[in-house]
Design a protein around this motif. Structure first.
Motif, short mmCIF file in Angstrom:
data_model
loop_
_atom_site.label_atom_id
_atom_site.label_comp_id
_atom_site.label_asym_id
_atom_site.label_seq_id
_atom_site.Cartn_x
_atom_site.Cartn_y
_atom_site.Cartn_z
N ALA A 269 40.67 10.47 52.62
CA ALA A 269 41.03 10.43 51.12
C ALA A 269 41.33 10.59 50.52
CB ALA A 269 39.28 9.50 50.51
N ASN A 270 41.78 10.57 49.24
CA ASN A 270 42.76 11.14 48.39
C ASN A 270 41.77 11.52 47.13
OD1 ASN A 270 44.75 12.83 46.54
ND2 ASN A 270 46.57 10.63 46.56
N VAL A 271 41.28 13.06 47.23
CA VAL A 271 40.53 12.78 45.80
C VAL A 271 40.97 13.50 44.89
CG1 VAL A 271 38.02 13.88 45.64
CG2 VAL A 271 38.77 12.33 47.15
N SER A 273 39.30 13.19 41.81
CA SER A 273 37.85 13.31 40.19
C SER A 273 36.70 13.04 41.12
CB SER A 273 38.12 12.16 40.10
OG SER A 273 38.01 10.91 40.50
N ASP A 274 35.31 13.34 39.89
CA ASP A 274 34.30 13.11 41.45
C ASP A 274 34.03 11.66 41.69
OD1 ASP A 274 32.38 14.98 40.50
OD2 ASP A 274 32.82 15.00 38.65
N ALA A 275 34.71 10.12 40.64
CA ALA A 275 34.83 8.80 40.93
C ALA A 275 35.25 8.67 42.19
CB ALA A 275 34.87 8.70 39.89
N ASP A 276 36.36 9.37 42.86
CA ASP A 276 36.78 9.51 43.65
C ASP A 276 36.33 9.77 44.56
OD1 ASP A 276 39.27 8.18 42.47
OD2 ASP A 276 40.06 10.50 42.67
N LEU A 277 35.12 11.53 44.81
CA LEU A 277 34.88 11.59 46.01
C LEU A 277 33.48 10.41 45.97
CD1 LEU A 277 33.18 13.38 48.09
CD2 LEU A 277 32.65 15.01 46.30
N ALA A 278 32.64 9.71 45.11
CA ALA A 278 31.78 8.92 45.67
C ALA A 278 32.16 7.71 46.22
CB ALA A 278 31.25 8.64 43.85
N ARG A 279 33.56 7.83 45.90
CA ARG A 279 33.88 6.28 46.48
C ARG A 279 34.39 6.65 48.15
NH1 ARG A 279 33.63 0.61 47.03
NH2 ARG A 279 35.71 -0.13 47.68
N ALA A 280 35.02 7.69 47.82
CA ALA A 280 35.16 8.09 49.47
C ALA A 280 33.55 8.02 50.67
CB ALA A 280 36.29 8.96 49.31
N ILE A 281 33.07 8.35 49.63
CA ILE A 281 31.73 8.87 50.50
C ILE A 281 31.23 7.41 51.01
CG2 ILE A 281 28.90 9.69 50.63
CD1 ILE A 281 29.96 12.06 48.87
N GLU A 282 31.31 7.00 49.27
CA GLU A 282 31.10 5.02 49.32
C GLU A 282 31.21 4.09 50.44
OE1 GLU A 282 30.25 0.80 47.07
OE2 GLU A 282 31.39 2.73 46.35
N VAL A 283 32.53 4.19 50.84
CA VAL A 283 33.56 3.66 52.24
C VAL A 283 33.33 4.25 53.35
CG1 VAL A 283 34.87 2.63 50.69
CG2 VAL A 283 35.88 4.55 51.58
N ASP A 286 37.04 8.64 57.03
CA ASP A 286 36.99 10.01 57.54
C ASP A 286 36.59 11.11 57.32
OD1 ASP A 286 36.97 7.91 60.17
OD2 ASP A 286 38.63 8.12 59.68
N GLY A 287 37.36 11.49 56.16
CA GLY A 287 37.70 12.67 56.19
C GLY A 287 38.81 12.69 54.70
N ILE A 288 39.11 14.21 53.41
CA ILE A 288 39.57 13.93 52.56
C ILE A 288 40.95 14.26 52.65
CG2 ILE A 288 40.06 14.62 50.80
CD1 ILE A 288 36.46 14.77 50.20
N GLY A 289 42.01 14.06 52.48
CA GLY A 289 42.69 14.48 52.61
C GLY A 289 43.44 15.71 52.00
N LEU A 290 43.25 15.34 50.96
CA LEU A 290 43.64 15.59 49.86
C LEU A 290 42.64 16.55 48.91
CD1 LEU A 290 45.56 17.83 48.80
CD2 LEU A 290 46.84 16.45 47.53
#
Length: 390
Positions: A269-271, A273-283, A286-290
């Motif tokens: 995921a590309n994160v 904001s807090d919302a981006d992190l929540a969405r990455a966890i929700e879907v 596999d990891g966070i690219g940045l």
């Protein structure tokens, strides 16, 4: 009723829209003769900067981080010495302000367009939009108000600015078509983040469509139909159903490994904001690219504490089995923080920002490093430093 007219543009933001047209009128704004042009220009720059700061803050409050970043960049661009000083130096009399803006802004647009770096090349649009806002402020001409549509509609325009797009309400704007633009513009990035279907580069659309017409657009393949017949409208209805079904099908695969043959493919995921992190966890990425950490440092009177940072970084580290790449704060240039300042620079976008700022504020940098190292106890954390040159 006129016959249907089919146009082809660039599918820029996925989705299908069918509805009545609202044509966004654009006009060339001429700066009037002004007795004290330098003073009027300074006032206009200050007002435009304040307007953009307010719009950026409103975008952040609504969770529109992509739009906020663009507007923040434009607020800095409005004060950039290359633009402001160049125009002031070119002013020569009551009738010279308009030509001065045109000449200096035009030269900067051409300069940015000449860069090979796509990020810098895209700044040409920011310069043009900022210059237009200044012209409008001087002429007393307001931009189109796209927040008060009579009914859910499809917008048709020669072009839309980032500021206009940032204010769109997806509940009211079914989609939009522009005659110009490309698939990597800020307007498109914002539209995708909002989930608004869009087609850009559809030459002739402003001549073909009139407010009140029906219009269908497919933001996937770039097809636009003005005044569709019953069969064409039914076809776009089926397209919309297929698009919704494809999204639902994709969501069923959340958390499943992706592979090509025997080779696994990681989806990170590309994160920002807090919302981006929540969405990455929700879907179940596999990891966070940045993980861009600037959102923790901006729009506040003091830097975040070490513990505040640790809580977020640790949450990310625990959530993913693949690496979480955390980039230390890239403040400066187009992302200013009031509590971290440097001397004025001719080109702040390439100046003291990112890692080049850390020696000026070692306590803030060291606090972030400590928070990241503590979080690394909970997962596979990688560290990235921005603006490093060899």
């Amino acid at each position: 009723m006129a016959d249907p007219q089919i146009l082809t543009g660039i599918g820029a933001s996925a989705g299908v829209a069918v509805g009545p047209v609202v044509v966004v009128e654009t006009s060339v704004v001429n700066v009037p003769s002004i007795a004290a042009p330098a003073e009027a220009f300074a006032a206009a720059v200050a007002e435009v900067t304040a307007d953009l700061v307010v719009l950026a803050a409103a975008a952040r409050e609504r969770g529109r981080d992509e739009a906020a970043e663009v507007l923040e960049a434009q607020s800095l661009m409005a004060q950039d010495p290359m633009l402001v000083d160049g125009i002031v130096e070119a002013i020569d009399g009551p009738d010279s302000l308009g030509p001065a803006i045109d000449t200096v802004a035009g030269e900067l647009v051409a300069m940015f367009e000449g860069f090979d770096d796509p990020y810098l090349a895209a700044r040409s649009v920011d310069v043009a939009e900022v210059a237009d806002r200044i012209r409008r402020k001087l002429a007393g001409v307001k931009s189109a108000d796209l927040t008060a549509l009579a009914e859910p509609s499809v917008l048709v325009a020669q072009t839309l600015t980032a500021a206009e797009t940032a204010q769109l309400d997806p509940a009211e704007v079914l989609g939009f078509v522009t005659a110009t633009g490309g698939p990597t513009s800020h307007v498109v990035i914002i539209a995708r983040a909002l989930g608004v279907p869009a087609v850009v580069g559809a030459a002739g659309v402003t001549e073909a469509a009139t407010s009140g017409d029906r219009l269908c657009l497919d933001g996937g393949d770039g097809t636009v139909v003005v005044r569709p017949d019953a069969g064409q409208e039914a076809d776009f209805g089926l397209r919309a159903e297929r698009h919704v079904a494809s999204i639902a099908a994709a969501e069923q695969w959340a958390g499943h490994r992706v592979s090509y043959g025997d080779a696994g493919i990681d989806v990170a995921a590309n994160v920002a904001s807090d919302a981006d992190l929540a969405r990455a966890i929700e879907v179940q990425a596999d990891g966070i690219g940045l993980l861009r950490t600037e959102f923790l440092f901006l729009d506040r009177p003091e830097p975040p504490s070490e513990d505040e940072q640790y809580d977020l970084y640790a949450k990310a580290a625990r959530a993913f089995k693949d690496p979480v790449v955390i980039r230390t704060f890239d403040v400066g240039g187009d992302k200013p923080a009031d509590y971290m300042t440097v001397d004025d620079e001719e080109n702040p976008f390439l100046g003291v920002r990112g890692a080049r700022l850390y020696s000026h504020y070692p306590d803030i940098f060291e606090s972030q490093i400590r928070a990241i190292m503590r979080a690394a106890l909970h997962g596979d954390v990688w560290l990235m430093l921005p603006m490093i040159t060899m």
